[in-house]
Design an enzyme around this catalytic site. Structure first.
Site, PDB file in Angstrom:
ATOM      1  N   TYR A  74       0.832  -1.195   0.000  1.00 12.67           N
ATOM      2  CA  TYR A  74       0.000   0.000   0.000  1.00 12.67           C
ATOM      3  C   TYR A  74       0.866   1.243   0.000  1.00 12.67           C
ATOM      4  O   TYR A  74       1.904   1.293   0.656  1.00 12.67           O
ATOM      5  CB  TYR A  74      -0.850   0.076   1.277  1.00 12.67           C
TER       6      TYR A  74
ATOM      7  N   HIS B 206     -14.274   3.505   2.477  1.00 14.79           N
ATOM      8  CA  HIS B 206     -13.099   2.637   2.463  1.00 14.79           C
ATOM      9  C   HIS B 206     -13.077   1.695   3.668  1.00 14.79           C
ATOM     10  O   HIS B 206     -12.086   0.990   3.880  1.00 14.79           O
ATOM     11  CB  HIS B 206     -11.806   3.468   2.435  1.00 14.79           C
TER      12      HIS B 206
ATOM     13  N   ARG C 106      -4.234   7.919  -9.760  1.00 15.23           N
ATOM     14  CA  ARG C 106      -3.545   6.770  -9.172  1.00 15.23           C
ATOM     15  C   ARG C 106      -4.052   5.525  -9.866  1.00 15.23           C
ATOM     16  O   ARG C 106      -5.093   5.549 -10.534  1.00 15.23           O
ATOM     17  CB  ARG C 106      -3.805   6.658  -7.668  1.00 15.23           C
TER      18      ARG C 106
ATOM     19  N   ASN D 280      -5.164   1.442  -9.322  1.00 20.40           N
ATOM     20  CA  ASN D 280      -5.524   0.419  -8.358  1.00 20.40           C
ATOM     21  C   ASN D 280      -5.684  -0.880  -9.154  1.00 20.40           C
ATOM     22  O   ASN D 280      -5.841  -0.845 -10.367  1.00 20.40           O
ATOM     23  CB  ASN D 280      -6.821   0.796  -7.646  1.00 20.40           C
TER      24      ASN D 280
ATOM     25  N   GLU E 273      -7.542  -0.168 -12.477  1.00 21.95           N
ATOM     26  CA  GLU E 273      -8.346   1.062 -12.488  1.00 21.95           C
ATOM     27  C   GLU E 273      -7.415   2.265 -12.562  1.00 21.95           C
ATOM     28  O   GLU E 273      -6.540   2.424 -11.709  1.00 21.95           O
ATOM     29  CB  GLU E 273      -9.161   1.174 -11.199  1.00 21.95           C
TER      30      GLU E 273
ATOM     31  N   TYR F  23      -9.150 -10.047   0.817  1.00 23.02           N
ATOM     32  CA  TYR F  23      -9.922  -8.852   0.503  1.00 23.02           C
ATOM     33  C   TYR F  23     -10.234  -8.763  -0.987  1.00 23.02           C
ATOM     34  O   TYR F  23     -11.322  -8.382  -1.399  1.00 23.02           O
ATOM     35  CB  TYR F  23      -9.163  -7.610   0.967  1.00 23.02           C
ATOM     36  N   LYS F  24      -9.263  -9.128  -1.813  1.00 23.43           N
ATOM     37  CA  LYS F  24      -9.464  -9.051  -3.258  1.00 23.43           C
ATOM     38  C   LYS F  24     -10.218 -10.265  -3.807  1.00 23.43           C
ATOM     39  O   LYS F  24     -10.483 -10.345  -5.003  1.00 23.43           O
ATOM     40  CB  LYS F  24      -8.110  -8.891  -3.974  1.00 23.43           C
TER      41      LYS F  24
END
Lengths: 177, 339
Positions: B38, B195, B225, B227, B267, B318-319
């Site tokens: 991160y 978030h 950014r 992602n 993204e 999480y993904k």
């Protein structure tokens, strides 16, 4: 999937404290939560303190309707103390914001039950008083994992199908914290 | 290479979506290092960027334009609530219309043109055969609500973030190709609330720092950014709403089909200050690349292997990669013999 241990959208609650001076002190609650606000009410000069109660017959809807009427003409320095089930707390808060109050004027007492309002992310049905996960959606019938991700606008936690990746999995129900 | 829209391909059912060699070459591969960590990886989105790259213009229109607009139409017909705008966001929606139309007309004059005569605007989108005249700022003169009207003509999801009390609120958007988040549920949330489900990053202070940065963005100085996640099949609509339709995809990956099934989903997120409303326009432009196409670039193949191999378990979870993470790492390992 597991229930997320520390989701930041989940609200925390503190016992309300009397804030003075105030033009009007409004105590809004469901019947079973009256005890939470009674001590604060007793501390107020009675002229500026007022109960807004849901009674057993007219219910919560009627309370919200009369509160909405009432908030049209309250002093700018009104303070709101709210107690009841969690979904109710946020319904009152959202209604108050619409009437022009700000969050600083509103205190939400810790919910009187652990029952959650649940938002089905698949069919958008809202369910009340959910105490265990997974929970069958009353709208689409899917078995929903009750997550800790919380929407203040809906006053609800999100539910997502727990076995979408393998519908043959039927996880055991666990009581929610 | 500048990309011209090609005929409609599908992001569901028979998944005819494919990338041309030119589209593969310009794919925004998101990993600057062999290990993913991160970071507040926000940088100025200075345009024009490199010619033909996804960074050239404010809004990237590529060979998938017609396919993505057709897909968006399917999603919105199925569920109109995938687009919403709270009443106080009307001005921000018009900001968005102005910004998008002016950028598209300037950057892609072969496809879009805009004529402004006072508050009388005429918009021509030749790709979708749209030709409308309307009164700027008057939503009743548009054939659709402003967010939906504009959103149906630009690739990627869009949100408009209302800025108040030093925070950002998700008060409008058109979200038909999300990486597993629901606009209907997250509507109205503050920056840290929406978030909320992201693991670890809160504790690292990522969101506090990002929020400070984002609330200070001035007009005309957009930032961006990247992602990423992985998606099984070239499915744009990986929303929670439709998770029952695509959840089983994750169990369909085998050692033999990783290359065609598993896609790197990137993204390109751009945040741009709106001049009238002070809202931020948040565009989330999604690119999909099959592992078969990805490994045509040996540097990408090697790095993808290392990133996945070292991905912390919290992020695998999480993904939503749990069911096929090992298979993907194993499949990629042949492109990274040293590792």
């Amino acid at each position: 999937m597991q229930i997320d241990p520390s989701i930041k959208s989940r609200p925390t609650y503190q016992a309300p404290m009397l804030e003075e001076p105030a033009g009007l002190q409004l105590f809004v609650c469901q019947p079973e939560a009256r005890g939470l606000l009674e001590p604060l009410y007793q501390q107020c000069a009675s002229a500026q303190a007022q109960w807004v109660l849901a009674d057993e017959e007219t219910g919560t809807e009627a309370l919200l309707a009369s509160l909405q009427q009432m908030l049209v003409n309250v002093p700018v320095s009104t303070r709101l103390y709210v107690a009841g089930h969690e979904g109710f707390l946020w319904d009152v808060r959202n209604l108050a914001l619409e009437a022009g109050l700000v969050d600083e004027q509103i205190q939400l007492a810790p919910p009187v039950s652990r029952g959650r309002r649940l938002f089905c992310t698949h069919c958008y049905t809202l369910m009340e008083g959910v105490e265990a996960s997974p929970h069958s959606c009353s709208g689409c019938g899917r078995l929903l994992l009750v997550r800790d991700h919380f929407s203040r606008l809906h006053g609800a936690y999100v539910g997502v199908q727990i076995n979408a990746e393998d519908p043959s999995e039927l996880p055991e129900q666990e009581v929610l914290q | 290479m500048r990309m011209s829209p090609k005929p409609v391909q599908t992001f569901r059912d028979d998944f005819t979506y494919s990338n041309s060699p030119g589209a593969i070459a310009r794919f925004p591969f998101p990993f600057p290092e062999d290990e993913y960590r991160y970071s507040v990886n926000i940088e100025p989105h200075v345009t024009p960027g490199p010619e033909g790259s996804v960074y050239e213009f404010l809004l990237d229109i590529d060979e998938h334009y017609l396919s993505e607009m057709a897909e968006r139409d399917i999603v919105l017909k199925e569920n109109p609530q995938r687009c919403l705008a709270m009443p106080h966001m009307d001005l921000a929606c018009w900001d968005m219309i102005e910004r998008c139309m002016q950028s598209l007309a300037a950057d892609y004059p072969q496809h879009f043109s805009l004529t402004i005569d006072g508050d009388q605007w005429t918009w021509h989108n030749r790709l979708l055969n749209i030709h409308d005249s309307f009164t700027f700022g008057d939503s009743s003169t548009l054939p659709l609500p402003p967010m939906e009207y504009m959103g149906r003509q630009v690739q990627g999801d869009f949100a408009l973030l209302d800025q108040r009390d030093g925070d950002l609120f998700l008060d409008a958007g058109i979200v038909t190709c999300p990486a597993d988040w629901s606009l209907a549920f997250d509507a109205g949330m503050s920056f840290s609330e929406w978030h909320g489900p992201v693991p670890m990053a809160h504790e690292m202070g990522v969101f506090d720092r990002a929020l400070k940065y984002l609330t200070a963005i001035p007009v005309g100085r957009p930032v961006r950014r990247l992602n990423w996640t992985l998606t099984v099949n070239a499915r744009m609509d990986t929303s929670p709403e439709t998770y029952p339709n695509w959840g089983t995809d994750r169990a369909s990956v085998t050692a033999d089909n990783v290359g065609e099934k598993v896609h790197l989903r990137v993204e390109l997120q751009v945040l741009d200050r709106m001049p009238r409303s002070n809202a931020l326009m948040f565009s989330i432009r999604t690119y999909l690349l099959s592992f078969d196409d990805l490994v045509t670039n040996p540097d990408w193949a090697r790095r993808m292997h290392r990133v996945l191999k070292t991905l912390p378990p919290e992020l695998v979870e999480y993904k939503g990669l749990g069911r096929y993470h090992d298979l993907a790492v194993e499949w990629l390992s042949r492109f990274d013999p040293a590792n």
